[in-house]
Design a protein around this motif. Structure first.
Motif, PDB file in Angstrom:
ATOM      1  N   UNK A 270       0.835  -1.204   0.000  1.00  0.00           N
ATOM      2  CA  UNK A 270       0.000   0.000   0.000  1.00  0.00           C
ATOM      3  C   UNK A 270       0.868   1.252   0.000  1.00  0.00           C
ATOM      4  N   UNK A 271       0.307   2.403  -0.406  1.00  0.00           N
ATOM      5  CA  UNK A 271       1.097   3.643  -0.428  1.00  0.00           C
ATOM      6  C   UNK A 271       1.687   4.012   0.933  1.00  0.00           C
ATOM      7  N   UNK A 272       0.904   3.804   2.008  1.00  0.00           N
ATOM      8  CA  UNK A 272       1.457   4.187   3.309  1.00  0.00           C
ATOM      9  C   UNK A 272       2.618   3.297   3.720  1.00  0.00           C
ATOM     10  N   UNK A 273       2.582   2.017   3.307  1.00  0.00           N
ATOM     11  CA  UNK A 273       3.711   1.135   3.644  1.00  0.00           C
ATOM     12  C   UNK A 273       4.919   1.441   2.757  1.00  0.00           C
ATOM     13  N   UNK A 274       4.677   1.814   1.494  1.00  0.00           N
ATOM     14  CA  UNK A 274       5.787   2.273   0.657  1.00  0.00           C
ATOM     15  C   UNK A 274       6.398   3.528   1.262  1.00  0.00           C
ATOM     16  N   UNK A 275       5.540   4.396   1.771  1.00  0.00           N
ATOM     17  CA  UNK A 275       6.039   5.589   2.456  1.00  0.00           C
ATOM     18  C   UNK A 275       6.915   5.242   3.649  1.00  0.00           C
ATOM     19  N   UNK A 276       6.470   4.254   4.433  1.00  0.00           N
ATOM     20  CA  UNK A 276       7.263   3.832   5.594  1.00  0.00           C
ATOM     21  C   UNK A 276       8.629   3.309   5.153  1.00  0.00           C
ATOM     22  N   UNK A 277       8.620   2.485   4.091  1.00  0.00           N
ATOM     23  CA  UNK A 277       9.877   1.910   3.604  1.00  0.00           C
ATOM     24  C   UNK A 277      10.812   3.010   3.107  1.00  0.00           C
ATOM     25  N   UNK A 278      10.266   3.984   2.360  1.00  0.00           N
ATOM     26  CA  UNK A 278      11.097   5.079   1.836  1.00  0.00           C
ATOM     27  C   UNK A 278      11.606   5.976   2.961  1.00  0.00           C
TER      28      UNK A 278
END
Length: 341
Positions: free
Chosen positions: A286-294
């Protein structure tokens, strides 16, 4: 709603769907449930059709197909189910809220969960209301609306009682603990997660036990707690998921936890290798998890002194959080960015 005697073809399709689910083949279960729903629709059994479409959506959720799950569930709650009891509608909205949250549609998830909570608030069977408030807390927390999430936690804590199933009580404590961690109330977070852990057992439900350990590790890591208990949570979640299998989303989140642990342990170079893979994913996260990873990748680059690389991924982190409807988390990414300017 009209309900007819079920045909042998419907029974066979439903049985196949439940067999696939028991074997953790969630996509096959969803397909068979869809077949059963189509048979029920052709036979004019609207109750059975609704049940099987709901079961199909549940399996799509567990398979990590969040957008498709949301589409089917939205059609359910907006269709003939309007004639159903508020409790059935509330169940649909709970599933819709969770699907939307995991798909990164956070504001819509909050709206769906509030609808579910309102529909179920006067139901003498409080189980659906507990699930609705659990979904609402999760969506609010992901949005970064922590004060609202904590207010809902206090409501949830008041309605949980001995009448509620242990697993559901555990999930309530789990949600409250998550928000406490995010509000930097670390002792409260640890206390509620310990209460939750007491209700879960790998012997009773290995899937829930795996998900709890994965989520508890993530919350502890977000609070910069990288102790032996956190590592045990990570290892338990990894082991259990290897045993029962999981969706691509499950494995991505396990990898995110392992990378976060590695970063806090001081091995930024290894963390970069794990996080770079996650940040490059186009599907299944999900976008929020991609955000967390980045965001974590940006922190890892900062630790190695690579400011240009940190800038690029922190900008992407902010964009992903904005896409998901989590502006507070986007601001956090920008704060890291400003500190390295």
């Amino acid at each position: 709603m009209q309900q007819n005697s079920v045909s042998s073809s419907y029974v066979a399709a439903e049985f196949k769907a439940r067999q696939h689910r028991e074997g953790h083949d969630f996509m096959a279960a969803a397909q068979s449930a869809g077949d059963a729903a189509a048979i029920a629709a052709a036979e004019g059994d609207s109750a059975a059709e609704w049940d099987m479409k709901f079961f199909q959506a549940e399996n799509l959720m567990d398979a990590g197909e969040f957008d498709e799950c949301a589409d089917i569930t939205f059609a359910l709650v907006q269709g003939p189910s309007a004639a159903l009891s508020p409790q059935f509608l509330a169940k649909g909205y709970v599933l819709l809220a969770t699907a939307r949250q995991r798909a990164g549609l956070l504001e819509q998830a909050v709206d769906s969960a509030r609808t579910a909570a309102d529909l179920s608030k006067d139901d003498p069977d409080i189980e659906t209301n507990v699930k609705a408030r659990h979904a609402l807390i999760a969506a609010l927390a992901d949005c970064g609306m922590l004060e609202d999430a904590w207010d809902e936690c206090n409501v949830l804590a008041d309605i949980v009682s001995d009448e509620v199933d242990d697993q559901l009580v555990g999930k309530a404590y789990w949600a409250i603990g998550n928000v406490a961690f995010l509000c930097n109330m670390i002792e409260e977070g640890l206390r509620y997660h310990e209460l939750a852990a007491d209700t879960f057992s790998p012997a009773n439900n290995l899937d829930v036990w795996a998900k709890f350990n994965k989520a508890s590790a993530a919350m502890r890591l977000a609070a910069d707690i990288a102790d032996a208990d956190t590592l045990r949570c990570i290892e338990r979640a990894e082991l259990a998921t290897d045993v029962i299998g999981g969706s691509s989303n499950d494995y991505h989140l396990l990898k995110l936890n392992r990378a976060h642990w590695t970063l806090l342990a001081g091995d930024a170079a290894t963390a970069i290798g794990l996080l770079d893979d996650l940040c490059r994913l186009e599907d299944g996260i999900s976008p929020q998890r991609t955000g967390e990873a980045c965001l974590l990748l940006g922190r890892a680059y900062i630790a190695t002194g690579d400011k240009p690389a940190a800038k690029d991924v922190l900008l992407r982190a902010a964009e992903q959080f904005e896409t998901a409807g989590a502006p507070q988390r986007a601001d956090q990414a920008r704060e890291y960015l400003a500190s390295e300017a």
